[in-house]
Scaffold this motif. Structure first.
Motif, short mmCIF file in Angstrom:
data_model
loop_
_atom_site.label_atom_id
_atom_site.label_comp_id
_atom_site.label_asym_id
_atom_site.label_seq_id
_atom_site.Cartn_x
_atom_site.Cartn_y
_atom_site.Cartn_z
N SER A 36 -14.57 41.05 11.61
CA SER A 36 -14.43 41.89 12.78
C SER A 36 -13.22 41.49 13.62
N ILE A 37 -13.02 40.19 13.78
CA ILE A 37 -11.88 39.72 14.57
C ILE A 37 -10.57 40.04 13.87
N VAL A 38 -10.53 39.88 12.56
CA VAL A 38 -9.32 40.20 11.80
C VAL A 38 -8.99 41.68 11.92
N SER A 39 -10.01 42.54 11.95
CA SER A 39 -9.75 43.97 12.07
C SER A 39 -9.10 44.32 13.40
N VAL A 40 -9.32 43.50 14.42
CA VAL A 40 -8.73 43.73 15.73
C VAL A 40 -7.31 43.19 15.81
N VAL A 41 -7.08 42.00 15.24
CA VAL A 41 -5.82 41.30 15.51
C VAL A 41 -5.08 40.84 14.26
N GLY A 42 -5.71 40.83 13.09
CA GLY A 42 -5.16 40.16 11.91
C GLY A 42 -3.74 40.51 11.52
N GLU A 43 -3.49 41.77 11.18
CA GLU A 43 -2.17 42.16 10.70
C GLU A 43 -1.11 41.98 11.78
N GLU A 44 -1.43 42.40 13.00
CA GLU A 44 -0.45 42.30 14.08
C GLU A 44 -0.12 40.85 14.40
N LEU A 45 -1.13 39.99 14.37
CA LEU A 45 -0.90 38.57 14.63
C LEU A 45 -0.01 37.96 13.56
N GLY A 46 -0.28 38.28 12.29
CA GLY A 46 0.55 37.76 11.21
C GLY A 46 1.99 38.18 11.33
N LEU A 47 2.23 39.45 11.64
CA LEU A 47 3.60 39.95 11.80
C LEU A 47 4.29 39.31 13.00
N ALA A 48 3.56 39.18 14.11
CA ALA A 48 4.15 38.60 15.32
C ALA A 48 4.53 37.14 15.11
#
Length: 223
Positions: A36-48
């Motif tokens: 659930s947490i990854v669905s909120v922030v995962g991809e964007e956090l990795g790119l940032a």
């Protein structure tokens, strides 16, 4: 505002030790919440975090707004384009962590003796016989039409877990490819990078995460 530069209102402060504790150490009360947490922030956090790392040596590093896809109605889609002064990266983010099936926890204070073997083992789990063990990761090797002409386009995959084929602490490394659409693959480890940052917090541009958390705070009030 120039493309790829963050608005001040998009910035968020991330707690580095809290991220590592949740995704690497898997505290008891964190189980069943990672997806659930990854669905909120995962991809964007990795790119940032990738852009933050690249900007340490290349002030021109930026995330482009254009989608990274084949241009066809059906086909693979990657998570974004990241451009530096010399290279245009087509990027896929895999937030697989110690929470994932078969994942291996790693303490924040893991000893220097433990870390090299851990990094090698995690790389060997993901890369076998010259390609990725999991098809969802292998799609990064499919060439995507660039958003603008560029002389040097390379694939780059972002993993959460700490990994390196030589056991080194370097969070960014390159792997030579044979018989692929590209001569080289770039790999970035989020955990590996966070473990090198001496500060307790980091400022990142996370506009989508910020918006999602605003909506959650409006709908659900904690007391």
């Amino acid at each position: 505002m120039p493309e790829g530069h963050a608005a001040r209102g998009d910035m968020m402060t991330v707690n580095i030790s809290a991220l590592l504790r949740f995704f690497d150490e898997v505290p008891d009360d964190s189980r069943r919440h990672a997806t659930s947490i990854v669905s909120v922030v995962g991809e964007e956090l990795g790119l940032a975090l990738l852009v933050d790392y690249l900007s340490k040596t290349d002030a021109g590093a930026r995330l482009l707004k254009e989608p990274c896809k084949t241009g066809k109605k059906r086909g693979s889609r990657l998570d974004g384009w990241v451009e530096t002064t010399s290279t245009l990266y087509q990027v896929e983010v895999k937030s697989w962590s110690a929470h994932s099936f078969g994942g291996t926890p790693l303490r924040i204070d893991a000893s220097p003796e433990e870390l090299p073997a851990f990094r090698v083992a995690r790389w060997n789990e993901n890369w076998r016989n010259g390609t990725f063990a999991d098809p969802p990761a292998a799609k990064v090797l499919e060439r995507m039409p660039p958003p603008h002409p560029h002389s040097n386009i390379e694939p780059l995959i972002v993993f959460w877990v700490a990994m390196n084929p030589d056991g080194k602490a370097d969070p960014f490394f390159r792997v030579a490819l044979e018989g692929e659409r590209f001569p080289v693959l770039n790999v970035f480890s989020v955990s590996g990078y966070l473990r090198q940052i001496p500060e307790d917090t980091l400022e990142l541009s996370l506009p989508n995460t910020r918006t999602r958390m605003r909506w959650l705070s409006e709908m659900f009030i904690t007391k």
